[in-house]
Design a protein around this motif. Structure first.
Motif: not given
Length: 292
Positions: A195-205, A21-28, A85-92
């Motif tokens: 400030k530098q860390i937050l823009p790098t946070l992503s749901t998938i790697r 539901e969160t990502t269109s990437e295949p499950i590795l 919470a803004p960075y959840l869910p996360v698969f990374n």
């Protein structure tokens, strides 16, 4: 000191539904499948690291916790307990690593494990924290196009900045093994570089991510690394030498072993899995306090 383990069971239907539901990437498979070896990581900590006080198992939700876990002994930590919470869910795991220092009750000194890293011989505190510093080896690297090396380079660059160092042609990365860390240092670096860390946070790697090496590299540049290497052996299942891994487990020449998953056919995965589990069971046959 404490130990922190990040763990994923890709077979969990609750986790799968959230992922889809969160990502269109295949499950590795190589990143998310469960080999059934978590109990041997816990047995290894109890048997070979008696100085570890508390073990924290980091999972996305309660459906990820194996049924055999003794929750009175193993501290289960959900992503929502320490990641905003803004960075959840996360698969990374990389965003998780930015916030490990926020785990409630965590000791100042803690060892961070991925779930493919196993203590297999007696260890001492001095193996990881000699002379009040962290004991882990470092490699110097040039630019490389792999995503993992990109993330290592990103972490090195920000660590240099936090430490007041100039940019360099090389970047450093620690040994790929369990990582000794200081909670207070991670907090300090996070605040200084948020400030530098937050823009790098992503749901998938992605190649823009940072990892826990940010905090370890900072210690390196601040002279808080002893230079002593952790006794670690690395195996990749790409080589298919699962019998050799099994032989190593019975007569280990190193204290920690990392066994990296790779792309495998289902038939090979099942065959390798059964051999690994048999070898681990032979090496560590006694249930730990973390098991029911």
């Amino acid at each position: 000191m404490d130990a922190v383990i990040t763990y994923v069971d890709g077979r969990d239907p609750v986790w799968q539904k959230s992922y889809e539901e969160t990502t269109s990437e295949p499950i590795l498979d190589k990143r998310f499948r469960d080999w059934g070896t978590l109990k041997y990581l816990l047995r290894g900590i109890e048997t070979f690291m008696p100085f570890v006080k508390n073990v924290y198992l980091v999972v996305s939700g309660n459906s990820q916790v194996p049924a055999w876990v003794n929750r009175e002994k193993l501290h289960v930590v959900l992503h929502e307990d320490f990641v905003p919470a803004p960075y959840l869910p996360v698969f990374n795991c990389n965003p998780l690593e930015m916030y490990l220092h926020r785990i409630k009750g965590l000791d100042e000194r803690f060892l961070y494990f991925n779930d493919d890293m196993f203590p297999v011989a007696p260890c001492t505190e001095d193996d990881f924290y000699p002379d009040g510093k962290i004991g882990i080896g470092f490699y110097k690297c040039l630019w490389h196009k792999s995503m993992y090396k990109q993330i290592c380079r990103n972490s090195d660059r920000l660590a240099r900045q936090a430490a007041g160092k100039k940019k360099g042609c090389f970047f450093v990365r620690p040994q790929h093994t369990c990582t000794p860390m200081f909670k207070s240092v991670s907090e300090k670096v996070f605040v200084a570089t948020e400030k530098q860390i937050l823009p790098t946070l992503s749901t998938i790697r992605t190649g823009e991510n940072l990892n826990q090496y940010l905090y370890v590299d900072y210690l390196y540049y601040m002279g808080q690394v002893s230079g002593k290497r952790i006794s670690n052996k690395h195996y990749s299942l790409a080589l298919g030498k699962v019998d050799k891994i099994g032989a190593f487990l019975q007569n280990p020449t190193h204290k920690i072993v990392c066994i990296n998953d790779v792309h495998l056919s289902q038939a090979k995965f099942e065959a390798y899995r059964q051999k690994l589990l048999a070898a681990f069971e032979k090496r560590l046959p006694v249930k730990s306090a973390f098991e029911l």
